[in-house]
Design a protein around this motif. Structure first.
Motif, PDB file in Angstrom:
ATOM      1  N   ARG A  64      13.452   6.966  14.261  1.00 58.95           N
ATOM      2  CA  ARG A  64      14.625   7.339  13.475  1.00 58.95           C
ATOM      3  C   ARG A  64      15.527   6.132  13.213  1.00 58.95           C
ATOM      4  NH1 ARG A  64      19.728   8.202  13.820  1.00 58.95           N
ATOM      5  NH2 ARG A  64      20.825   9.796  12.672  1.00 58.95           N
ATOM      6  N   MET A  65      15.805   5.343  14.243  1.00 56.39           N
ATOM      7  CA  MET A  65      16.683   4.171  14.062  1.00 56.39           C
ATOM      8  C   MET A  65      16.035   3.134  13.158  1.00 56.39           C
ATOM      9  SD  MET A  65      19.701   4.403  15.001  1.00 56.39           S
ATOM     10  CE  MET A  65      20.107   2.899  14.226  1.00 56.39           C
ATOM     11  N   LEU A  66      14.715   2.971  13.270  1.00 54.28           N
ATOM     12  CA  LEU A  66      14.029   2.029  12.390  1.00 54.28           C
ATOM     13  C   LEU A  66      14.137   2.508  10.947  1.00 54.28           C
ATOM     14  CD1 LEU A  66      12.368  -0.493  11.888  1.00 54.28           C
ATOM     15  CD2 LEU A  66      10.311   0.832  12.472  1.00 54.28           C
ATOM     16  N   ALA A  67      13.934   3.799  10.714  1.00 54.00           N
ATOM     17  CA  ALA A  67      14.040   4.338   9.354  1.00 54.00           C
ATOM     18  C   ALA A  67      15.453   4.164   8.809  1.00 54.00           C
ATOM     19  CB  ALA A  67      13.638   5.818   9.340  1.00 54.00           C
ATOM     20  N   VAL A  68      16.461   4.460   9.618  1.00 49.66           N
ATOM     21  CA  VAL A  68      17.860   4.318   9.189  1.00 49.66           C
ATOM     22  C   VAL A  68      18.170   2.848   8.880  1.00 49.66           C
ATOM     23  CG1 VAL A  68      20.253   4.440  10.031  1.00 49.66           C
ATOM     24  CG2 VAL A  68      18.703   6.378  10.356  1.00 49.66           C
ATOM     25  N   LEU A  70      16.027   0.376   8.103  1.00 50.36           N
ATOM     26  CA  LEU A  70      15.305  -0.077   6.907  1.00 50.36           C
ATOM     27  C   LEU A  70      15.937   0.474   5.632  1.00 50.36           C
ATOM     28  CD1 LEU A  70      11.665   0.166   8.250  1.00 50.36           C
ATOM     29  CD2 LEU A  70      12.818  -1.931   7.490  1.00 50.36           C
ATOM     30  N   ARG A  71      16.384   1.721   5.672  1.00 49.44           N
ATOM     31  CA  ARG A  71      17.046   2.319   4.508  1.00 49.44           C
ATOM     32  C   ARG A  71      18.321   1.541   4.175  1.00 49.44           C
ATOM     33  NH1 ARG A  71      17.722   7.470   6.371  1.00 49.44           N
ATOM     34  NH2 ARG A  71      15.483   7.611   6.522  1.00 49.44           N
ATOM     35  N   SER A  72      19.078   1.189   5.207  1.00 50.35           N
ATOM     36  CA  SER A  72      20.314   0.427   5.003  1.00 50.35           C
ATOM     37  C   SER A  72      20.011  -0.964   4.446  1.00 50.35           C
ATOM     38  CB  SER A  72      21.066   0.324   6.331  1.00 50.35           C
ATOM     39  OG  SER A  72      22.223  -0.455   6.188  1.00 50.35           O
ATOM     40  N   LEU A  73      18.991  -1.612   4.989  1.00 50.54           N
ATOM     41  CA  LEU A  73      18.603  -2.945   4.505  1.00 50.54           C
ATOM     42  C   LEU A  73      18.128  -2.882   3.055  1.00 50.54           C
ATOM     43  CD1 LEU A  73      16.723  -4.270   7.664  1.00 50.54           C
ATOM     44  CD2 LEU A  73      18.933  -5.059   6.780  1.00 50.54           C
ATOM     45  N   GLU A  74      17.427  -1.805   2.717  1.00 47.95           N
ATOM     46  CA  GLU A  74      16.973  -1.633   1.337  1.00 47.95           C
ATOM     47  C   GLU A  74      18.175  -1.416   0.412  1.00 47.95           C
ATOM     48  OE1 GLU A  74      13.822   1.072  -1.235  1.00 47.95           O
ATOM     49  OE2 GLU A  74      14.369   1.722   0.783  1.00 47.95           O
ATOM     50  N   ARG A  75      19.106  -0.596   0.845  1.00 48.11           N
ATOM     51  CA  ARG A  75      20.309  -0.323   0.048  1.00 48.11           C
ATOM     52  C   ARG A  75      21.109  -1.601  -0.206  1.00 48.11           C
ATOM     53  NH1 ARG A  75      25.842   1.508   1.373  1.00 48.11           N
ATOM     54  NH2 ARG A  75      26.646   2.485  -0.509  1.00 48.11           N
ATOM     55  N   ASP A  76      21.164  -2.474   0.801  1.00 50.93           N
ATOM     56  CA  ASP A  76      21.921  -3.720   0.687  1.00 50.93           C
ATOM     57  C   ASP A  76      21.150  -4.820  -0.040  1.00 50.93           C
ATOM     58  OD1 ASP A  76      23.997  -2.510   2.059  1.00 50.93           O
ATOM     59  OD2 ASP A  76      23.439  -3.365   3.991  1.00 50.93           O
ATOM     60  N   GLY A  77      19.916  -4.542  -0.412  1.00 50.28           N
ATOM     61  CA  GLY A  77      19.132  -5.532  -1.158  1.00 50.28           C
ATOM     62  C   GLY A  77      18.484  -6.591  -0.286  1.00 50.28           C
ATOM     63  N   LEU A  78      18.381  -6.339   1.013  1.00 51.25           N
ATOM     64  CA  LEU A  78      17.783  -7.329   1.917  1.00 51.25           C
ATOM     65  C   LEU A  78      16.281  -7.120   2.086  1.00 51.25           C
ATOM     66  CD1 LEU A  78      20.608  -7.402   4.604  1.00 51.25           C
ATOM     67  CD2 LEU A  78      20.253  -8.978   2.697  1.00 51.25           C
ATOM     68  N   VAL A  79      15.806  -5.908   1.860  1.00 50.81           N
ATOM     69  CA  VAL A  79      14.370  -5.616   1.874  1.00 50.81           C
ATOM     70  C   VAL A  79      14.050  -4.699   0.701  1.00 50.81           C
ATOM     71  CG1 VAL A  79      14.131  -5.817   4.398  1.00 50.81           C
ATOM     72  CG2 VAL A  79      14.476  -3.579   3.387  1.00 50.81           C
ATOM     73  N   THR A  80      12.782  -4.708   0.320  1.00 55.36           N
ATOM     74  CA  THR A  80      12.287  -3.755  -0.671  1.00 55.36           C
ATOM     75  C   THR A  80      11.251  -2.881   0.020  1.00 55.36           C
ATOM     76  OG1 THR A  80      10.573  -5.285  -1.439  1.00 55.36           O
ATOM     77  CG2 THR A  80      12.658  -5.261  -2.663  1.00 55.36           C
ATOM     78  N   ARG A  81      11.052  -1.703  -0.517  1.00 53.81           N
ATOM     79  CA  ARG A  81      10.108  -0.734   0.038  1.00 53.81           C
ATOM     80  C   ARG A  81       9.090  -0.420  -1.045  1.00 53.81           C
ATOM     81  NH1 ARG A  81      10.178   5.082  -0.075  1.00 53.81           N
ATOM     82  NH2 ARG A  81       9.297   5.943   1.846  1.00 53.81           N
TER      83      ARG A  81
END
Length: 132
Positions: A64-68, A70-81
């Motif tokens: 759960r914490m990893l998903a949260v 990664l979602r935050s990092l994606e939202r901030d533009g630091l990672v793509t999914r």
């Protein structure tokens, strides 16, 4: 006896920004324990990894914490999914250029913590024993 006026500090001087609240918000997001470990693990895995690889790489993180995180990092533009149309679906996360620009300062902070954690622990023990 003369009274002295209380000293004041312009909040914009602290981080040299016209929007110190935005800087504080971003620092609190990228400075949390999971973001740092996820970004550094992603880097060590070649900049791109599956969810399960990251889960194994980050000590103590729950799914759960990893998903949260990664979602935050994606939202901030630091990672793509990227989702691959397979059964079961394969999902990979990749650092963006913006995310890669965070690695050097993050690694510097980790290096500082590694070099000074024993001294900080000793100071905490000294402080705690003085309070008793």
């Amino acid at each position: 006896m003369a009274l002295t006026a209380p000293r004041t500090l312009d909040p914009t001087a602290i981080c040299r920004s016209s929007d110190p609240l935005a800087v504080r918000e971003l620092l609190s997001k990228i400075g949390d324990k999971w973001t740092i470990f996820v970004m550094l693990s992603l880097d060590l895995l070649g900049g791109r990894a599956r969810f399960s690889e990251l889960e194994r790489a980050v000590p103590g993180i729950s799914q759960r914490m990893l998903a949260v995180t990664l979602r935050s990092l994606e939202r901030d533009g630091l990672v793509t999914r990227e989702v691959f149309p397979e059964v079961p679906p394969r999902v990979e996360y990749e650092m963006t250029e913006l995310g890669r620009s965070l690695l050097a300062p993050t690694q510097g902070l980790v290096d500082w913590a590694k070099a000074h954690w024993e001294k900080v622990r000793a100071m905490q023990s000294l402080y705690d024993s003085a309070g008793e």
